[in-house]
Design a protein around this motif. Structure first.
Motif, PDB file in Angstrom:
ATOM      1  N   ALA A  52       0.819  -1.211   0.000  1.00 52.21           N
ATOM      2  CA  ALA A  52       0.000   0.000   0.000  1.00 52.21           C
ATOM      3  C   ALA A  52       0.850   1.257   0.000  1.00 52.21           C
ATOM      4  O   ALA A  52       0.389   2.314  -0.449  1.00 52.21           O
ATOM      5  CB  ALA A  52      -0.932  -0.003   1.210  1.00 52.21           C
ATOM      6  N   ASP A  53       2.086   1.159   0.495  1.00 45.20           N
ATOM      7  CA  ASP A  53       2.916   2.363   0.606  1.00 45.20           C
ATOM      8  C   ASP A  53       4.133   2.355  -0.305  1.00 45.20           C
ATOM      9  O   ASP A  53       4.996   3.220  -0.186  1.00 45.20           O
ATOM     10  CB  ASP A  53       3.376   2.551   2.053  1.00 45.20           C
ATOM     11  CG  ASP A  53       4.404   1.507   2.485  1.00 45.20           C
ATOM     12  OD1 ASP A  53       4.479   0.433   1.840  1.00 45.20           O
ATOM     13  OD2 ASP A  53       5.124   1.766   3.464  1.00 45.20           O
ATOM     14  N   GLY A  54       4.240   1.396  -1.244  1.00 43.17           N
ATOM     15  CA  GLY A  54       5.406   1.432  -2.118  1.00 43.17           C
ATOM     16  C   GLY A  54       5.660   0.111  -2.817  1.00 43.17           C
ATOM     17  O   GLY A  54       4.761  -0.730  -2.959  1.00 43.17           O
ATOM     18  N   ILE A  68      19.744   5.750  -7.207  1.00 46.72           N
ATOM     19  CA  ILE A  68      18.859   6.811  -6.725  1.00 46.72           C
ATOM     20  C   ILE A  68      17.492   6.612  -7.362  1.00 46.72           C
ATOM     21  O   ILE A  68      17.376   6.473  -8.583  1.00 46.72           O
ATOM     22  CB  ILE A  68      19.400   8.213  -7.081  1.00 46.72           C
ATOM     23  CG1 ILE A  68      20.847   8.397  -6.618  1.00 46.72           C
ATOM     24  CG2 ILE A  68      18.490   9.289  -6.489  1.00 46.72           C
ATOM     25  CD1 ILE A  68      21.039   8.318  -5.134  1.00 46.72           C
ATOM     26  N   VAL A  69      16.435   6.605  -6.537  1.00 43.91           N
ATOM     27  CA  VAL A  69      15.065   6.485  -7.033  1.00 43.91           C
ATOM     28  C   VAL A  69      14.283   7.716  -6.602  1.00 43.91           C
ATOM     29  O   VAL A  69      14.338   8.120  -5.437  1.00 43.91           O
ATOM     30  CB  VAL A  69      14.371   5.225  -6.493  1.00 43.91           C
ATOM     31  CG1 VAL A  69      12.928   5.142  -6.998  1.00 43.91           C
ATOM     32  CG2 VAL A  69      15.143   3.970  -6.891  1.00 43.91           C
ATOM     33  N   GLU A  70      13.572   8.298  -7.541  1.00 44.35           N
ATOM     34  CA  GLU A  70      12.667   9.410  -7.249  1.00 44.35           C
ATOM     35  C   GLU A  70      11.253   9.000  -7.657  1.00 44.35           C
ATOM     36  O   GLU A  70      11.065   8.381  -8.710  1.00 44.35           O
ATOM     37  CB  GLU A  70      13.084  10.666  -7.991  1.00 44.35           C
ATOM     38  CG  GLU A  70      14.412  11.240  -7.522  1.00 44.35           C
ATOM     39  CD  GLU A  70      14.831  12.426  -8.351  1.00 44.35           C
ATOM     40  OE1 GLU A  70      14.876  13.546  -7.813  1.00 44.35           O
ATOM     41  OE2 GLU A  70      15.110  12.229  -9.556  1.00 44.35           O
ATOM     42  N   THR A  71      10.281   9.346  -6.835  1.00 45.10           N
ATOM     43  CA  THR A  71       8.891   9.044  -7.131  1.00 45.10           C
ATOM     44  C   THR A  71       8.089  10.339  -7.175  1.00 45.10           C
ATOM     45  O   THR A  71       8.435  11.332  -6.530  1.00 45.10           O
ATOM     46  CB  THR A  71       8.281   8.107  -6.075  1.00 45.10           C
ATOM     47  OG1 THR A  71       8.257   8.763  -4.797  1.00 45.10           O
ATOM     48  CG2 THR A  71       9.085   6.819  -5.955  1.00 45.10           C
ATOM     49  N   GLY A 106      -3.227   3.006  -3.265  1.00 44.86           N
ATOM     50  CA  GLY A 106      -4.154   3.028  -4.383  1.00 44.86           C
ATOM     51  C   GLY A 106      -3.870   4.099  -5.418  1.00 44.86           C
ATOM     52  O   GLY A 106      -4.794   4.579  -6.075  1.00 44.86           O
ATOM     53  N   GLN A 107      -2.606   4.450  -5.602  1.00 46.45           N
ATOM     54  CA  GLN A 107      -2.244   5.528  -6.518  1.00 46.45           C
ATOM     55  C   GLN A 107      -1.272   5.034  -7.578  1.00 46.45           C
ATOM     56  O   GLN A 107      -0.462   4.132  -7.346  1.00 46.45           O
ATOM     57  CB  GLN A 107      -1.604   6.683  -5.758  1.00 46.45           C
ATOM     58  CG  GLN A 107      -2.514   7.332  -4.735  1.00 46.45           C
ATOM     59  CD  GLN A 107      -3.707   8.002  -5.370  1.00 46.45           C
ATOM     60  OE1 GLN A 107      -3.583   8.732  -6.352  1.00 46.45           O
ATOM     61  NE2 GLN A 107      -4.891   7.746  -4.820  1.00 46.45           N
ATOM     62  N   PHE A 130       4.100   2.228 -11.480  1.00 50.35           N
ATOM     63  CA  PHE A 130       3.396   1.121 -10.831  1.00 50.35           C
ATOM     64  C   PHE A 130       2.240   1.705 -10.032  1.00 50.35           C
ATOM     65  O   PHE A 130       2.135   2.915  -9.846  1.00 50.35           O
ATOM     66  CB  PHE A 130       4.331   0.303  -9.929  1.00 50.35           C
ATOM     67  CG  PHE A 130       4.870   1.047  -8.727  1.00 50.35           C
ATOM     68  CD1 PHE A 130       4.166   1.074  -7.527  1.00 50.35           C
ATOM     69  CD2 PHE A 130       6.086   1.716  -8.799  1.00 50.35           C
ATOM     70  CE1 PHE A 130       4.655   1.756  -6.422  1.00 50.35           C
ATOM     71  CE2 PHE A 130       6.587   2.406  -7.699  1.00 50.35           C
ATOM     72  CZ  PHE A 130       5.872   2.431  -6.507  1.00 50.35           C
ATOM     73  N   ARG A 131       1.362   0.822  -9.563  1.00 52.54           N
ATOM     74  CA  ARG A 131       0.238   1.238  -8.733  1.00 52.54           C
ATOM     75  C   ARG A 131       0.395   0.630  -7.350  1.00 52.54           C
ATOM     76  O   ARG A 131       0.573  -0.589  -7.227  1.00 52.54           O
ATOM     77  CB  ARG A 131      -1.090   0.798  -9.350  1.00 52.54           C
ATOM     78  CG  ARG A 131      -1.432   1.462 -10.681  1.00 52.54           C
ATOM     79  CD  ARG A 131      -2.725   0.852 -11.225  1.00 52.54           C
ATOM     80  NE  ARG A 131      -3.206   1.503 -12.435  1.00 52.54           N
ATOM     81  CZ  ARG A 131      -2.881   1.122 -13.673  1.00 52.54           C
ATOM     82  NH1 ARG A 131      -2.044   0.100 -13.850  1.00 52.54           N
ATOM     83  NH2 ARG A 131      -3.381   1.751 -14.726  1.00 52.54           N
ATOM     84  N   THR A 132       0.323   1.444  -6.340  1.00 53.95           N
ATOM     85  CA  THR A 132       0.360   0.915  -4.975  1.00 53.95           C
ATOM     86  C   THR A 132      -0.923   0.154  -4.678  1.00 53.95           C
ATOM     87  O   THR A 132      -1.963   0.371  -5.307  1.00 53.95           O
ATOM     88  CB  THR A 132       0.531   2.049  -3.955  1.00 53.95           C
ATOM     89  OG1 THR A 132      -0.470   3.052  -4.189  1.00 53.95           O
ATOM     90  CG2 THR A 132       1.915   2.672  -4.042  1.00 53.95           C
ATOM     91  N   ALA A 133      -0.831  -0.762  -3.726  1.00 56.01           N
ATOM     92  CA  ALA A 133      -2.016  -1.534  -3.340  1.00 56.01           C
ATOM     93  C   ALA A 133      -3.075  -0.595  -2.783  1.00 56.01           C
ATOM     94  O   ALA A 133      -2.777   0.331  -2.025  1.00 56.01           O
ATOM     95  CB  ALA A 133      -1.631  -2.583  -2.309  1.00 56.01           C
TER      96      ALA A 133
END
Length: 512
Positions: A52-54, A68-71, A106-107, A130-133
């Motif tokens: 749900a959070d990543g 390095i990851v940016e969201t 859910g995003q 991707f889509r979070t749960a």
């Protein structure tokens, strides 16, 4: 601009040499300099095991560099959130993964990966999504299949590569379950394959993919080869993965303790080969082994109130193929079996997908007297490996667990199987469905016989008329589960590589 000594040593260790620059502008006789090396992402990016959070983000660098990851909420990456991973080094073949957390449930999440050398040089960014749960009910589209680059059928340049992944990506799934045989480490490729009808199948080839994998680097090269396909890379960057393994990640039909007799293998111990394969599998895929129950593969992925996915490992703990008879047998092992029963009972999700890398009732021989899978062609009560499955099915019934659906691949055709105690030798279970899909890019086979112990009925089958049909013949498949967010109804579609729906089955949500 110059190379630090540490960067030069690390780059040399990865086989990446500094590139001499042109002579400096200015007076004649100026000394040539070295361009500062810029790290590069070599095989795209991937996300896996969403929460749900990543999710877990995967990438590979061509030289030592920090990941390095940016969201961000949009592809413009306004106000991004930055995550810094570890140093990608030759110890992991330049691969690395990082779990990003703290994101909204859910995003749709846009992410981009860059690499940073120890002297500040940065790579070009590669992006993904991707889509979070979700935290609330909503539509879910999950695809599954297996069996990639098998039986000598690799990346065909005449077809533009593995186009099935382009078809799948166009349907915009939330999740993709790779049901095993992610690579064929035991399937070397040749530049061309003569087909029975006179056509020629052509392959792009690589050094590692031209030989049986036995060394760690050869196992790593299997994944590198598959990810050289542009459609596979694009698909990986557009949908969150759930991966499991089966046999061909190591060697055909393997089981723990097996000693190979094939002359082609200088290393005869499957346990040694499996350890190397295990390392390459976890290096090259977006899965964090420490998050699995046993530090390997089997685990639960929760995807909101409507869906839990239970990922099984029917390879690591199975008994020998030649002893799949008698009063007891092992396919899950006691710890995994008990975990599955316990977690199914605790799940509050409407639908519980059980990802079994080996079909339940399909007879898969391994020679004349042994069996690769669960079924053993004995029509009577459960015996051998069937004994563990019987315990799981009975526990599901006794615990009042509802909404179970089994998804599998392995046998290189697609089918819908309905299991019923009314037809079965064993009666202590509730009716359920198992859906089969595959291959993604491999020879087509089947259909296989069904063992009647659990009463399977082949409601639908799509298989080639002759074994080992090439991908040109139209027997490549993937499956799709769609859960309606309003009605909670689950629909399973079985599709071919062109995206044609061959069969559909709708299942009403279980009564609450």
């Amino acid at each position: 601009m110059h190379l630090s000594r540490r960067t030069l040593l690390r780059a040399t260790a990865l086989g990446v040499l500094a590139v001499p620059a042109a002579a400096c502008s200015g007076s004649a006789g100026s000394s040539p300099t070295l361009l500062r090396p810029r790290p590069a992402l070599t095989h795209g990016v991937a996300a896996g095991d969403v929460r749900a959070d990543g999710a877990v983000i995967w990438a590979r660098s061509d030289r030592p560099a920090t990941m390095i990851v940016e969201t961000a909420a949009t592809e413009s990456f306004n106000d991004p959130v930055r995550f810094e991973g570890g140093l990608l080094t030759p110890d992991t073949d330049g691969t690395g993964r990082l779990r990003v957390t703290g994101l909204p449930a859910g995003q749709q999440v846009h992410y981009r990966v860059t690499l940073e050398g120890d002297d500040g040089a940065t790579s070009e960014a590669v992006t993904g999504v991707f889509r979070t749960a979700p935290s609330a009910a909503g539509d879910i589209r999950l695809q599954w299949s297996g069996d990639t680059v098998g039986q000598g059928y690799g990346i065909n340049p005449d077809l533009g590569g593995m186009r099935i992944f382009e078809t799948m990506a166009a349907r915009d799934p939330h999740l993709f379950l790779h049901s095993g045989d992610v690579v064929y480490a035991d399937g070397p490729l040749k530049e061309s394959v003569a087909l029975p009808d006179g056509r020629i199948w052509r392959n792009t080839v690589s050094e590692a993919k031209s030989a049986l994998a036995q060394t760690l680097d050869q196992y790593r090269g299997q994944y590198a080869y598959n990810l050289s396909d542009q459609h596979y890379r694009t698909f990986n960057s557009s949908v969150a993965q759930i991966v499991q393994w089966d046999d061909h990640e190591t060697v055909n039909n393997w089981y723990p303790g097996e000693l190979l007799s094939a002359e082609a293998y200088s290393e005869k111990s499957v346990d040694v080969l499996a350890q190397r394969a295990f390392q390459a599998f976890h290096e090259w895929l977006p899965i964090e082994p420490t998050e699995a129950v046993d530090g390997r593969v089997y685990r639960k992925i929760g995807y909101g109130p409507l869906l839990d996915v239970f990922v099984l490992d029917m390879r690591t703990y199975k008994g020998a193929n030649g002893v799949n008879t008698g009063p007891a047998g092992q396919i899950l092992g006691a710890a995994q079996k008990d975990w599955l029963i316990r977690e199914l009972g605790a799940s509050t999700a409407t639908w519980k997908i059980i990802a079994n890398d080996l079909p339940l009732g399909v007879v898969v021989p391994d020679g004349d007297t042994a069996f690769e899978g669960i079924a053993n062609r004995d029509p009577g009560p459960p015996s051998g490996r069937e004994s563990e499955i019987a315990q799981v099915l009975s526990a599901i019934k006794a615990g009042g667990v509802t909404g179970t659906v089994w998804l599998t691949a392995d046998v290189h055709y697609t089918a819908a199987h309905r299991y019923s105690p009314d037809r079965a030798a064993y009666k202590d279970f509730d009716e359920f469905w198992e859906f089969v899909s595959g291959p993604l890019n491999a020879g087509g086979f089947g259909p296989n016989d069904l063992d009647p112990t659990f009463g399977p009925e082949a409601v639908f089958v799509h298989a080639p008329p002759a074994p080992n049909s090439s991908p040109l013949d139209g027997y490549q498949h993937f499956g799709e589960v769609f859960i309606d967010g309003e009605t909670s109804e689950l629909r399973v579609d079985l599709l071919d590589a062109a995206g044609t729906v061959l069969f559909s089955q709708s299942l009403a949500p279980p009564a609450r």
